[in-house]
Design a protein around this motif. Structure first.
Motif, PDB file in Angstrom:
ATOM      1  N   ARG A  55      39.036  32.024  21.635  1.00  0.00           N
ATOM      2  CA  ARG A  55      38.295  31.606  22.829  1.00  0.00           C
ATOM      3  C   ARG A  55      39.158  31.680  24.084  1.00  0.00           C
ATOM      4  O   ARG A  55      38.665  31.977  25.169  1.00  0.00           O
ATOM      5  CB  ARG A  55      37.752  30.192  22.651  1.00  0.00           C
ATOM      6  CG  ARG A  55      36.541  30.135  21.741  1.00  0.00           C
ATOM      7  CD  ARG A  55      36.115  28.715  21.495  1.00  0.00           C
ATOM      8  NE  ARG A  55      34.881  28.650  20.725  1.00  0.00           N
ATOM      9  CZ  ARG A  55      34.370  27.518  20.257  1.00  0.00           C
ATOM     10  NH1 ARG A  55      34.992  26.378  20.466  1.00  0.00           N
ATOM     11  NH2 ARG A  55      33.254  27.526  19.572  1.00  0.00           N
ATOM     12  N   CYS A  58      39.290  35.337  25.339  1.00  0.00           N
ATOM     13  CA  CYS A  58      38.145  35.936  26.026  1.00  0.00           C
ATOM     14  C   CYS A  58      37.633  35.076  27.170  1.00  0.00           C
ATOM     15  O   CYS A  58      36.554  35.311  27.696  1.00  0.00           O
ATOM     16  CB  CYS A  58      37.025  36.278  25.045  1.00  0.00           C
ATOM     17  SG  CYS A  58      36.295  34.871  24.243  1.00  0.00           S
ATOM     18  N   GLY A  59      38.409  34.084  27.577  1.00  0.00           N
ATOM     19  CA  GLY A  59      38.063  33.348  28.787  1.00  0.00           C
ATOM     20  C   GLY A  59      37.113  32.195  28.583  1.00  0.00           C
ATOM     21  O   GLY A  59      36.663  31.587  29.541  1.00  0.00           O
ATOM     22  N   LEU A  60      36.807  31.861  27.336  1.00  0.00           N
ATOM     23  CA  LEU A  60      35.913  30.731  27.087  1.00  0.00           C
ATOM     24  C   LEU A  60      36.652  29.405  27.185  1.00  0.00           C
ATOM     25  O   LEU A  60      36.040  28.364  27.390  1.00  0.00           O
ATOM     26  CB  LEU A  60      35.284  30.843  25.698  1.00  0.00           C
ATOM     27  CG  LEU A  60      34.073  31.753  25.590  1.00  0.00           C
ATOM     28  CD1 LEU A  60      33.626  31.847  24.149  1.00  0.00           C
ATOM     29  CD2 LEU A  60      32.944  31.224  26.442  1.00  0.00           C
ATOM     30  N   LYS A  83      35.587  39.750  30.150  1.00  0.00           N
ATOM     31  CA  LYS A  83      34.297  39.630  29.476  1.00  0.00           C
ATOM     32  C   LYS A  83      33.543  40.956  29.432  1.00  0.00           C
ATOM     33  O   LYS A  83      32.810  41.230  28.486  1.00  0.00           O
ATOM     34  CB  LYS A  83      33.434  38.571  30.182  1.00  0.00           C
ATOM     35  CG  LYS A  83      33.888  37.149  29.875  1.00  0.00           C
ATOM     36  CD  LYS A  83      33.115  36.139  30.684  1.00  0.00           C
ATOM     37  CE  LYS A  83      33.660  34.738  30.447  1.00  0.00           C
ATOM     38  NZ  LYS A  83      32.945  33.730  31.243  1.00  0.00           N
ATOM     39  N   LEU A  84      33.721  41.784  30.483  1.00  0.00           N
ATOM     40  CA  LEU A  84      33.028  43.067  30.535  1.00  0.00           C
ATOM     41  C   LEU A  84      33.477  44.022  29.434  1.00  0.00           C
ATOM     42  O   LEU A  84      32.732  44.887  29.014  1.00  0.00           O
ATOM     43  CB  LEU A  84      33.267  43.728  31.891  1.00  0.00           C
ATOM     44  CG  LEU A  84      32.258  43.415  32.993  1.00  0.00           C
ATOM     45  CD1 LEU A  84      32.729  43.968  34.320  1.00  0.00           C
ATOM     46  CD2 LEU A  84      30.892  43.990  32.648  1.00  0.00           C
ATOM     47  N   TYR A  88      32.736  39.775  21.647  1.00  0.00           N
ATOM     48  CA  TYR A  88      33.145  38.570  20.925  1.00  0.00           C
ATOM     49  C   TYR A  88      32.044  38.202  19.936  1.00  0.00           C
ATOM     50  O   TYR A  88      30.895  38.003  20.317  1.00  0.00           O
ATOM     51  CB  TYR A  88      33.377  37.443  21.935  1.00  0.00           C
ATOM     52  CG  TYR A  88      33.586  36.071  21.339  1.00  0.00           C
ATOM     53  CD1 TYR A  88      34.358  35.889  20.186  1.00  0.00           C
ATOM     54  CD2 TYR A  88      33.040  34.938  21.932  1.00  0.00           C
ATOM     55  CE1 TYR A  88      34.562  34.625  19.655  1.00  0.00           C
ATOM     56  CE2 TYR A  88      33.239  33.671  21.416  1.00  0.00           C
ATOM     57  CZ  TYR A  88      33.993  33.524  20.274  1.00  0.00           C
ATOM     58  OH  TYR A  88      34.183  32.272  19.745  1.00  0.00           O
ATOM     59  N   PHE A 107      18.623  42.628  25.440  1.00  0.00           N
ATOM     60  CA  PHE A 107      19.125  41.552  26.300  1.00  0.00           C
ATOM     61  C   PHE A 107      20.617  41.739  26.569  1.00  0.00           C
ATOM     62  O   PHE A 107      21.070  41.698  27.715  1.00  0.00           O
ATOM     63  CB  PHE A 107      18.861  40.189  25.650  1.00  0.00           C
ATOM     64  CG  PHE A 107      19.528  39.035  26.350  1.00  0.00           C
ATOM     65  CD1 PHE A 107      19.068  38.606  27.589  1.00  0.00           C
ATOM     66  CD2 PHE A 107      20.617  38.388  25.785  1.00  0.00           C
ATOM     67  CE1 PHE A 107      19.683  37.557  28.244  1.00  0.00           C
ATOM     68  CE2 PHE A 107      21.235  37.337  26.436  1.00  0.00           C
ATOM     69  CZ  PHE A 107      20.766  36.920  27.671  1.00  0.00           C
ATOM     70  N   VAL A 108      21.365  41.972  25.500  1.00  0.00           N
ATOM     71  CA  VAL A 108      22.807  42.164  25.657  1.00  0.00           C
ATOM     72  C   VAL A 108      23.078  43.368  26.566  1.00  0.00           C
ATOM     73  O   VAL A 108      23.886  43.294  27.492  1.00  0.00           O
ATOM     74  CB  VAL A 108      23.471  42.350  24.278  1.00  0.00           C
ATOM     75  CG1 VAL A 108      24.937  42.726  24.426  1.00  0.00           C
ATOM     76  CG2 VAL A 108      23.336  41.081  23.447  1.00  0.00           C
ATOM     77  N   VAL A 111      22.469  42.377  30.196  1.00  0.00           N
ATOM     78  CA  VAL A 111      23.477  41.471  30.750  1.00  0.00           C
ATOM     79  C   VAL A 111      24.754  42.243  31.087  1.00  0.00           C
ATOM     80  O   VAL A 111      25.401  41.981  32.094  1.00  0.00           O
ATOM     81  CB  VAL A 111      23.774  40.308  29.772  1.00  0.00           C
ATOM     82  CG1 VAL A 111      25.010  39.535  30.212  1.00  0.00           C
ATOM     83  CG2 VAL A 111      22.592  39.368  29.693  1.00  0.00           C
ATOM     84  N   TYR A 112      25.090  43.242  30.257  1.00  0.00           N
ATOM     85  CA  TYR A 112      26.295  44.020  30.526  1.00  0.00           C
ATOM     86  C   TYR A 112      26.035  45.131  31.542  1.00  0.00           C
ATOM     87  O   TYR A 112      26.919  45.924  31.820  1.00  0.00           O
ATOM     88  CB  TYR A 112      26.848  44.613  29.221  1.00  0.00           C
ATOM     89  CG  TYR A 112      27.655  43.613  28.426  1.00  0.00           C
ATOM     90  CD1 TYR A 112      29.038  43.499  28.624  1.00  0.00           C
ATOM     91  CD2 TYR A 112      27.043  42.768  27.519  1.00  0.00           C
ATOM     92  CE1 TYR A 112      29.772  42.576  27.907  1.00  0.00           C
ATOM     93  CE2 TYR A 112      27.770  41.839  26.802  1.00  0.00           C
ATOM     94  CZ  TYR A 112      29.133  41.748  27.001  1.00  0.00           C
ATOM     95  OH  TYR A 112      29.871  40.831  26.308  1.00  0.00           O
TER      96      TYR A 112
END
Lengths: 316, 386
Positions: A55, A58-60, A83-84, A88, A107-108, A111-112
């Motif tokens: 986590r 990946c910036g979480l 994230k781009l 994950y 959807f994914v 979003v990307y």
């Protein structure tokens, strides 16, 4: 292993990461480097900090101490860029159960910011062998299919790095094998994969592994290097009558010189860190006619259980 | 290796154990209830807050009705009546109007709910016993408030005049009250309730739709995936809110349509204006629901928060009980609720034919509340799992 910060071929390069929850360090002073195109196995007992580390990558989660880069971007300040380009896959299935396979993938894709999300989703469905299931709700898929879908979702935007958190937990052996074939195929295409797992056979399929316990990274390297570094001596004992093995296990456990006793069917793995002490401890039993002793290589599991025991001793 | 099984087989109690098993369940429920702090707080808070809040705040006899007075003559009697109005708790003289046109404007914009006009020559006619008329205009869009105030006024004026020795104490009123119930001459309650219901129903449904939206993602584990993707909190919020603006819009159209068709509620104002301000109101409620969603730990808590929010909306917004009748602190609570402004807006547009310039204050207040809620929601929304 040398520190190789700034190297173009190093995808993950983090130093001295520490993460605390409520004052308790879950990850402590963790440094690791992962090279491009590598399948990097991340092993360790439950609650050892594997998920927390992933986590942070990946910036979480924001590390409390330490710094580093992921794909050349700072893990503290450039999480949006990370994230781009990172796919994950969470430990728990985290796509929408009430959306269909196709809808989830679209959807994914949106979003990307993919130009043609519907087309990308169709292609992914074909690649993953999900054809015929595209209109099925994700929540109705079996464990193995869910995992394929999740992998499809995180590879859809064409990431450069995959972070897979126990991707094969609860999946049958055939699906697991196919999954790993796919991971190797992805790595062959230049993708870097960091995968956490509890399965030793999976660890053996990684190019390199790291073992983390109680927040500390204990060992890293190839499987051979890790086994060699353990300095563990192991004997396999087989009882000729087949059942005497459990009584023997009781007897050998906690004897000085014997660090580990583990039954495998009718065979017992007996290991020790000090070869001489181990030989001395088992000498009286080697003469027994009903027991068949064989010197063997320690398995990766033996090595890890031993490491875990040592880490626990330090921890307490 | 130590033993894992108990050394002796545990002794079992005889019988089916119906009550023991019930008891086991009961203990477990109590433990879980104790752990859930929010539910625990609700058990205490709901009766306490509701009782104190609403017990003191709700009063069907209106007090301090904002009132305009138009004195068409300068006389002792006029001053006496004005003083009497100022001294009673029923009315609060907020405006001394200069013309009938001003009275109309004050009533239309909702600044006053009541207007008393003392026509020219009132005193002279009174002294001659010619039964002059005292002119009253009431905003009857809330018939409860205006009705009881009208009833109180006659007695009040007569007592004042007797007291100031302007008229003899004969028991008979020496003047007549000519009242004009504006906007709802027949005093129909449904004219008041139906427009109010538009707001109340929208608050209820919009809030529940969005209050669960973020907590649901967290509970189902999809939030972790969402946060790992390149999408910002504002994008998530707008994406979650906008579909429900449309849903709310359809709901509002349904309620207004049924209100007009079945309850014969008039639609004097502009439908476009109502639609525009309704959109603002819907967005405000969705923002508030979304804020709850970012605060609540789970879906149950989000629901509980919605209910806690809904009750003051129904009781303190002026929907059921006259706003002017509530104590000042309760009006402050009401002022913080978007429904208070929206109820006024819908009633004003449908019943009074109010135009945009009459409503800018209420619209601005609603927009402000929306911005506050959205800001809280976006800042409360965590980008990470820290």
């Amino acid at each position: 292993m040398s520190e190789q910060g700034g190297d173009q071929d190093v995808v993950i390069d983090v130093h001295h990461l520490t993460k605390k929850f409520d004052g308790r360090a879950v990850v402590r002073d963790l440094s690791m480097q992962v090279k491009r195109g590598m399948i990097y196995g991340f092993l360790g007992p439950n609650g050892s900090g594997k998920t927390t580390t992933i986590r942070m990558l990946c910036g979480l989660l924001t590390p409390d101490e330490g710094s580093g880069t992921c794909l050349g971007f700072d893990i503290r300040t450039q999480t949006n860029q990370i994230k781009l380009q990172v796919g994950y896959m969470t430990q728990r299935f985290s796509l929408y159960q009430d959306l269909s396979v196709r809808e989830n993938l679209e959807f994914v894709g949106r979003v990307y910011g993919l130009a043609k999300p519907a087309q990308a989703a169709r292609a992914a469905i074909q690649r993953l062998g999900l054809t015929g299931r595209e209109e099925q709700l994700a929540g109705e898929l079996s464990g193995g299919w869910k995992q394929r879908l999740a992998l499809g979702a995180c590879t859809l935007p064409g990431p450069k790095l995959l972070l897979l958190d126990e991707p094969t937990a609860g999946v049958d052996p055939k699906a697991r094998r196919e999954f790993w074939n796919e991971i190797h195929a992805l790595a062959a295409e230049g993708l870097t994969v960091l995968v956490s797992t509890h399965y030793m056979d999976e660890a053996e399929r990684c190019h390199e592994i790291a073992y983390i316990a109680y927040g500390d990274l204990l060992v890293r390297g190839t499987v051979e290097q890790v086994i060699a570094a353990s300095h563990l001596t192991t004997y396999n004992v087989t009882a000729t009558d087949g059942v005497g093995i459990n009584a023997l296990a009781q007897e050998l456990t906690d004897k000085p010189g014997i660090d580990m006793v583990a039954p495998f069917g009718t065979t017992l793995h007996v290991s020790g860190r000090d070869a001489a002490a181990l030989d001395a401890a088992i000498a009286p039993y080697r003469a027994r006619a009903d027991l068949d002793w064989k010197r063997s290589e320690p398995s990766l599991e033996d090595v890890f259980i031993d490491l875990m025991g040592k880490a626990k001793d330090n921890f307490q | 290796m130590s033993r894992l099984l108990p050394t002796a087989a545990p002794r079992r109690m005889p019988g089916s154990g119906f009550w023991r098993k019930t008891w086991a369940m009961l203990i477990k429920e109590f433990i879980q209830l104790k752990r859930d702090r929010v539910s625990f707080a609700m058990i205490v808070m709901i009766p306490l807050v509701q009782l104190l809040l609403f017990g003191y705040a709700i009063n069907t006899t209106p007090r301090d009705l904002p009132t305009a007075v138009l004195l068409q003559e300068s006389s002792d009697v006029g001053r006496s009546i004005l003083a009497a109005l100022k001294n009673t708790r029923y009315f609060k003289v907020t405006n001394l109007a200069q013309s009938e046109a001003e009275v109309d404007r004050l009533l239309a914009s909702g600044k006053v709910l009541f207007a008393v006009e003392i026509p020219a020559g009132f005193e002279r006619k009174l002294r001659r016993g010619e039964m002059p008329a005292l002119l009253i205009s009431a905003d009857a869009s809330d018939p409860v408030a205006s009705g009881s105030a009208m009833g109180a006024l006659g007695k009040l004026v007569q007592t004042a005049l007797v007291h100031d020795r302007a008229v003899p104490d004969t028991g008979e009123a020496p003047f007549e009250i000519r009242s004009h119930a504006r906007y709802n001459p027949a005093g129909k309650t449904e004219f008041n309730i139906v427009p109010g219901l538009v707001g109340t129903i929208l608050t209820m449904t919009m809030l529940i739709f969005t209050a669960l939206s973020v907590t649901r993602e967290i509970e189902r584990g999809t939030m972790e995936n969402l946060l790992a993707m390149p999408i910002t909190p504002i994008e998530i919020m707008l994406g979650k809110i906008i579909p429900y603006v449309l849903v709310g819009f359809i709901q509002a159209a349904m309620i207004v349509g049924i209100g007009i068709a079945l309850f014969k509620v008039p639609m004097l104002g502009s439908v476009a204006l109502l639609a525009g301000l309704s959109t603002l109101f819907i967005a405000t409620n969705l923002s508030i629901g979304y804020t709850f969603s970012t605060i609540a730990q789970n879906q149950l808590q989000a629901m509980q928060m919605s209910i806690m929010y809904l009750l003051p909306n129904i009781l303190l917004s002026g929907f059921l009980f006259p706003f002017a009748g509530m104590p000042v602190w309760a009006q402050w609570v009401g002022d913080a609720l978007p429904l208070t402004y929206y109820v006024r807006i819908v009633r004003a547009i449908m019943l009074k034919g109010a135009v945009a310039s009459d409503l800018h204050y209420d619209a601005a207040a609603m927009a402000l509340l929306m911005l506050v809620a959205m800001t809280i929601a976006v800042t409360r929304f965590r980008r990470t799992l820290d």
